[in-house]
Design an enzyme around this catalytic site. Structure first.
Site, PDB file in Angstrom:
ATOM      1  N   ASP A   1       0.818  -1.067  -0.039  1.00  0.00           N
ATOM      2  CA  ASP A   1      -0.025  -0.197   0.201  1.00  0.00           C
ATOM      3  C   ASP A   1       0.831   1.071  -0.030  1.00  0.00           C
ATOM      4  OD1 ASP A   1      -1.311   2.193   0.719  1.00  0.00           O
ATOM      5  OD2 ASP A   1      -2.701   1.101   2.116  1.00  0.00           O
ATOM      6  N   VAL A   2       0.983   2.203  -1.105  1.00  0.00           N
ATOM      7  CA  VAL A   2       1.869   3.107  -1.337  1.00  0.00           C
ATOM      8  C   VAL A   2       1.828   4.183  -0.417  1.00  0.00           C
ATOM      9  CG1 VAL A   2       2.410   2.462  -3.704  1.00  0.00           C
ATOM     10  CG2 VAL A   2       0.616   4.125  -3.089  1.00  0.00           C
TER      11      VAL A   2
ATOM     12  N   ASN B   1       2.348   5.475 -10.235  1.00  0.00           N
ATOM     13  CA  ASN B   1       0.924   5.347 -11.004  1.00  0.00           C
ATOM     14  C   ASN B   1      -0.144   5.289 -10.064  1.00  0.00           C
ATOM     15  OD1 ASN B   1      -0.859   4.631 -13.465  1.00  0.00           O
ATOM     16  ND2 ASN B   1      -0.810   2.891 -12.219  1.00  0.00           N
TER      17      ASN B   1
ATOM     18  N   TYR C   1      -9.670  14.611  -5.353  1.00  0.00           N
ATOM     19  CA  TYR C   1      -8.815  14.050  -6.758  1.00  0.00           C
ATOM     20  C   TYR C   1      -7.922  15.333  -7.221  1.00  0.00           C
ATOM     21  CZ  TYR C   1      -7.749  11.394 -10.721  1.00  0.00           C
ATOM     22  OH  TYR C   1      -7.185  11.027 -12.030  1.00  0.00           O
TER      23      TYR C   1
ATOM     24  N   LYS D   1      -3.805  16.113  -7.723  1.00  0.00           N
ATOM     25  CA  LYS D   1      -3.339  16.021  -8.895  1.00  0.00           C
ATOM     26  C   LYS D   1      -2.683  17.332  -9.302  1.00  0.00           C
ATOM     27  CE  LYS D   1      -4.254  11.899 -10.046  1.00  0.00           C
ATOM     28  NZ  LYS D   1      -3.197  10.759 -10.087  1.00  0.00           N
TER      29      LYS D   1
HETATM   30  C1  BGC Z   1      -9.835  10.321 -14.005  1.00  0.00           C
HETATM   31  C2  BGC Z   1     -11.101   9.755 -15.078  1.00  0.00           C
HETATM   32  C3  BGC Z   1     -11.587  11.182 -16.017  1.00  0.00           C
HETATM   33  C4  BGC Z   1     -10.309  11.685 -16.698  1.00  0.00           C
HETATM   34  C5  BGC Z   1     -10.668  12.902 -17.483  1.00  0.00           C
HETATM   35  C6  BGC Z   1      -8.824  11.145 -14.883  1.00  0.00           C
HETATM   36  O1  BGC Z   1      -7.808  11.760 -14.125  1.00  0.00           O
HETATM   37  O2  BGC Z   1      -9.587   9.572 -13.231  1.00  0.00           O
HETATM   38  O3  BGC Z   1     -12.024   9.599 -14.218  1.00  0.00           O
HETATM   39  O4  BGC Z   1     -12.095  10.294 -17.064  1.00  0.00           O
HETATM   40  O5  BGC Z   1      -9.413  12.013 -15.639  1.00  0.00           O
HETATM   41  O6  BGC Z   1     -11.686  13.815 -16.852  1.00  0.00           O
END
Ligand code: BGC
Length: 270
Positions: free
Chosen positions: A68-69, A95, A168, A172
């Site tokens: 588990d990273v 990744n 999310y 990123k």
């Molecule tokens: C997400 C996907 C999405 C894509 C474009 C990715 O980083 O994990 O769910 O389809 O970005 O929006």
């Protein structure tokens, strides 16, 4: 495959989250280019085993390693196991990633943390272990011009805000500065650090946005190239970014998104 099967000859790689999707494709492509690959998985040993066997059947070298990273001890143990198996390490592909979506006002702290832990803290821990190794090891003459390569698998959402997925998108966005700051710090030591930012790629993470024709048509409105990406699109690029063919590439994000980041809704007005 379009590139030589000796491009990464003698090189050893770890690919995190490689038991499915984009990670699996990266593992397969690195192996096809001649690298020995540690296929990291968290919870699906059977899938990891199948990928290792497929790589071996194609004449490549691979081993499955559980970790588990997001856990420091597990990351250390994974690197120790990879070193024990391969003797050295030249390539890390960060990744492993996940989504855990919720409207902002309903998102729990646990939902926030679960994504930041895997998508941002995990890559930090793995990059740190890899960098320590690369610094100790230095350039391996005849193998690569770099002392090591670190590749982050980011997302178009490192620049495109994403309502309902702030955990999310924040993870990123964080990857962008994590990657660049490490690149700046390690470039003098001949360690190359870069990201690939995929757009919509057909994997399980976004299955509901491409599996049904109506959903796919909706998604395609956001992709000027007119197709949803395949994991192989990312695997091939990872080979290039891991190889000496990209030796002068440092601290860069390569967007592989069919033009998703081109503001396609402005193509006919504004
Ligand atoms: C997400 C996907 C999405 C894509 C474009 C990715 O980083 O994990 O769910 O389809 O970005 O929006």
């Amino acid at each position: 495959m379009g590139y030589s099967d000796t491009l990464l000859k003698g090189q050893k790689a770890i690919v995190t989250g490689a038991s499915a999707g984009i990670g699996e494709a990266i593992a397969r492509h690195l192996a096809a280019a001649g690298a020995a690959v540690a296929v990291n998985y968290r919870s699906d040993p059977d899938s990891a085993k199948k990928i290792v066997e497929a790589i071996q059947a194609a004449g490549g070298e691979a081993v499955a390693i559980q970790a588990d990273v997001s856990k420091e001890d597990a990351v250390k143990a994974m690197f120790a196991q990879a070193l024990e198996t391969f003797g050295t390490l030249d390539i890390l592909v960060n990744n492993a990633g996940r989504q855990n979506d919720a409207p902002f006002t309903e998102m729990t702290a646990e939902q926030w943390r679960s994504v930041i832990d895997v998508n941002l803290t995990g890559p930090f821990l793995c990059a740190q272990e890899a960098a320590r190794l690369f610094l100790k090891q230095g350039v391996r003459e005849g193998v690569s011009r770099a002392a090591g390569k670190i590749i982050f698998i980011s997302s178009v959402h490192e620049v495109i805000p994403w309502a309902g997925r702030v955990n999310y998108a924040a993870s990123k966005g964080g990857i962008e500065q994590l990657m660049k700051s490490i690149a700046q710090e390690l470039a003098p030591s001949k360690i190359r650090v870069n990201s690939i930012a995929p757009g919509a790629i057909k994997t399980d993470i976004n299955r509901e946005s491409w599996e049904k024709p109506e959903a796919e048509a909706e998604l395609l409105k956001r992709i000027p190239a007119g197709r949803v990406g395949e994991s192989d699109d990312i695997g091939k690029a990872a080979v290039w970014l891991a190889s000496d063919e990209s030796d002068y590439v440092n601290g860069t994000t390569l967007f592989i998104d069919g033009g998703m980041t081109l503001y396609p809704e402005f193509a006919d007005g504004g």
